[in-house]
Design a protein around this motif. Structure first.
Motif, PDB file in Angstrom:
ATOM      1  N   GLU A 131       2.222  29.402 -21.110  1.00  0.00           N
ATOM      2  CA  GLU A 131       2.170  30.343 -19.580  1.00  0.00           C
ATOM      3  C   GLU A 131       2.849  30.469 -19.109  1.00  0.00           C
ATOM      4  O   GLU A 131       4.404  30.215 -19.737  1.00  0.00           O
ATOM      5  CB  GLU A 131       1.373  28.823 -18.623  1.00  0.00           C
ATOM      6  CG  GLU A 131       0.177  28.756 -19.351  1.00  0.00           C
ATOM      7  CD  GLU A 131      -0.505  28.288 -17.652  1.00  0.00           C
ATOM      8  OE1 GLU A 131      -0.119  27.710 -16.314  1.00  0.00           O
ATOM      9  OE2 GLU A 131      -1.787  27.861 -17.384  1.00  0.00           O
ATOM     10  N   ILE A 139       0.885  34.697 -17.165  1.00  0.00           N
ATOM     11  CA  ILE A 139       0.194  35.737 -18.585  1.00  0.00           C
ATOM     12  C   ILE A 139      -0.167  33.473 -18.759  1.00  0.00           C
ATOM     13  O   ILE A 139       1.199  33.163 -19.526  1.00  0.00           O
ATOM     14  CB  ILE A 139       1.561  35.569 -18.990  1.00  0.00           C
ATOM     15  CG1 ILE A 139       1.898  37.159 -17.910  1.00  0.00           C
ATOM     16  CG2 ILE A 139       1.159  36.645 -20.540  1.00  0.00           C
ATOM     17  CD1 ILE A 139       3.814  37.917 -19.079  1.00  0.00           C
ATOM     18  N   TYR A 141      -1.220  32.706 -22.654  1.00  0.00           N
ATOM     19  CA  TYR A 141      -1.158  33.122 -23.658  1.00  0.00           C
ATOM     20  C   TYR A 141      -2.645  32.757 -24.582  1.00  0.00           C
ATOM     21  O   TYR A 141      -2.901  33.466 -25.535  1.00  0.00           O
ATOM     22  CB  TYR A 141       0.570  32.959 -24.046  1.00  0.00           C
ATOM     23  CG  TYR A 141       0.855  33.032 -26.077  1.00  0.00           C
ATOM     24  CD1 TYR A 141       0.884  34.227 -26.333  1.00  0.00           C
ATOM     25  CD2 TYR A 141       0.062  32.088 -27.148  1.00  0.00           C
ATOM     26  CE1 TYR A 141       1.022  34.578 -28.176  1.00  0.00           C
ATOM     27  CE2 TYR A 141       0.523  32.370 -28.177  1.00  0.00           C
ATOM     28  CZ  TYR A 141       0.733  34.181 -28.470  1.00  0.00           C
ATOM     29  OH  TYR A 141       1.227  34.436 -29.724  1.00  0.00           O
ATOM     30  N   ARG A 144      -4.932  34.971 -23.718  1.00  0.00           N
ATOM     31  CA  ARG A 144      -4.245  36.281 -23.413  1.00  0.00           C
ATOM     32  C   ARG A 144      -5.080  36.330 -22.403  1.00  0.00           C
ATOM     33  O   ARG A 144      -6.093  37.809 -22.435  1.00  0.00           O
ATOM     34  CB  ARG A 144      -5.282  36.901 -25.020  1.00  0.00           C
ATOM     35  CG  ARG A 144      -4.474  36.698 -26.299  1.00  0.00           C
ATOM     36  CD  ARG A 144      -5.421  36.835 -27.569  1.00  0.00           C
ATOM     37  NE  ARG A 144      -4.886  38.227 -26.792  1.00  0.00           N
ATOM     38  CZ  ARG A 144      -3.639  39.325 -27.863  1.00  0.00           C
ATOM     39  NH1 ARG A 144      -2.399  37.929 -28.092  1.00  0.00           N
ATOM     40  NH2 ARG A 144      -3.426  40.097 -27.258  1.00  0.00           N
ATOM     41  N   VAL A 146      -4.037  37.379 -18.270  1.00  0.00           N
ATOM     42  CA  VAL A 146      -3.042  37.346 -17.639  1.00  0.00           C
ATOM     43  C   VAL A 146      -3.306  37.877 -15.453  1.00  0.00           C
ATOM     44  O   VAL A 146      -5.296  38.412 -15.573  1.00  0.00           O
ATOM     45  CB  VAL A 146      -2.387  39.256 -18.178  1.00  0.00           C
ATOM     46  CG1 VAL A 146      -1.214  39.690 -15.974  1.00  0.00           C
ATOM     47  CG2 VAL A 146      -2.122  39.561 -19.176  1.00  0.00           C
ATOM     48  N   ASP A 161       0.427  41.561 -26.211  1.00  0.00           N
ATOM     49  CA  ASP A 161       1.600  41.620 -26.560  1.00  0.00           C
ATOM     50  C   ASP A 161       2.672  42.383 -26.131  1.00  0.00           C
ATOM     51  O   ASP A 161       4.047  41.559 -26.405  1.00  0.00           O
ATOM     52  CB  ASP A 161       1.032  42.099 -28.543  1.00  0.00           C
ATOM     53  CG  ASP A 161      -0.328  41.179 -28.840  1.00  0.00           C
ATOM     54  OD1 ASP A 161      -0.400  40.491 -28.745  1.00  0.00           O
ATOM     55  OD2 ASP A 161      -0.838  42.403 -30.625  1.00  0.00           O
ATOM     56  N   TYR A 164       3.511  40.232 -23.184  1.00  0.00           N
ATOM     57  CA  TYR A 164       4.209  38.821 -23.379  1.00  0.00           C
ATOM     58  C   TYR A 164       5.415  38.703 -24.255  1.00  0.00           C
ATOM     59  O   TYR A 164       6.247  38.337 -23.840  1.00  0.00           O
ATOM     60  CB  TYR A 164       3.582  38.018 -24.134  1.00  0.00           C
ATOM     61  CG  TYR A 164       2.714  36.998 -24.569  1.00  0.00           C
ATOM     62  CD1 TYR A 164       3.589  35.506 -23.794  1.00  0.00           C
ATOM     63  CD2 TYR A 164       4.132  36.384 -26.263  1.00  0.00           C
ATOM     64  CE1 TYR A 164       3.166  34.213 -24.318  1.00  0.00           C
ATOM     65  CE2 TYR A 164       4.458  35.162 -26.074  1.00  0.00           C
ATOM     66  CZ  TYR A 164       3.763  33.833 -25.217  1.00  0.00           C
ATOM     67  OH  TYR A 164       4.176  33.173 -25.677  1.00  0.00           O
TER      68      TYR A 164
END
Length: 228
Positions: A131, A139, A141, A144, A146, A161, A164
């Motif tokens: 995170e 975000i 991760y 995936r 947001v 991508d 991030y």
């Protein structure tokens, strides 16, 4: 040695793919239906998954969706129908690329190598953060996803991508060419203007005032940086 999972119900095709990948130095496992493919894919034992769209028991699109919720490894979809390409693109399932049948095995091997290389460049040597929380932006991760001030924002695979990567490297300036190579790979079709378009779309989704960016700053003549 990288571990590859092939999920393909046509045995001859699966064995051919396996042979070419093993000759190229990969370790390969096979799953002949979506149920087994999902089980193996969720195990976390693989560096990349080659996933056919049309599978018995569970279709490839659903397998992709469920694996992507748990793991961020590259997923290469294989389809025999042109209309499936639009589904892969449109649903935002998290597939990194697609290849249409019939294809040459050497093309598949090249795609696999390119995506593994891109993934390694993306994560680099940094420890991946599950995170990232900065000024109301979250975000996640792992999933995936947001969020801006707890409201979820839908991003495409490449938008996520790109965001991030920038957020993982705050206050560093990256040129458009560097970002294009990192996120899309050296062999990708397109140019650095693709980065400009994606940055604009990300800003439209996460910024209160896209023209006065709070998160992704344009450094004129140099590129972009994520501000903290």
């Amino acid at each position: 040695m990288k571990n590859i999972l092939i999920v393909e119900d046509e045995e001859l095709i699966a064995e051919l793919e396996k042979d070419y990948l093993e000759v190229s130095g990969f370790k390969v496992d096979l799953a002949m239906d979506g149920e087994k493919g999902l089980e193996l894919g969720l195990s976390g034992d693989y560096d990349l998954i080659i996933l056919d769209v049309m599978l018995p028991l569970i279709n490839g699109l659903e397998v992709c969706r469920q694996i992507r919720e748990k793991h961020q490894i590259p997923i290469l979809m294989v389809t025999a129908k042109k209309e499936d390409i639009d589904v892969i693109r449109g649903l935002g399932l998290g597939a990194d690329d697609y290849i249409t049948k019939p294809f040459k095995p050497v093309e598949l091997v090249a795609r696999v190598k390119a995506h593994l290389s891109r993934y390694e460049r993306l994560i680099g040597t940094k420890e991946m953060k599950e995170e990232i929380r900065i000024h109301g932006l979250l975000i996640d991760y792992g999933s995936r996803r947001v969020f801006i001030h707890e409201q979820e924002i839908n991003l495409t695979t490449k938008e996520f991508d790109l965001l991030y990567f920038l957020a993982m490297n705050p206050n560093r300036v990256f040129s458009k060419d560097h970002l294009f190579e990192r996120i899309w790979g050296m062999d990708a079709v397109g140019d650095s203007q693709t980065v400009t378009v994606h940055i604009r779309k990300i800003r439209e989704k996460i910024e209160i005032e896209p023209s006065n960016a709070q998160y992704i700053e344009t450094v004129w003549g140099a590129g972009y940086r994520f501000r903290i």
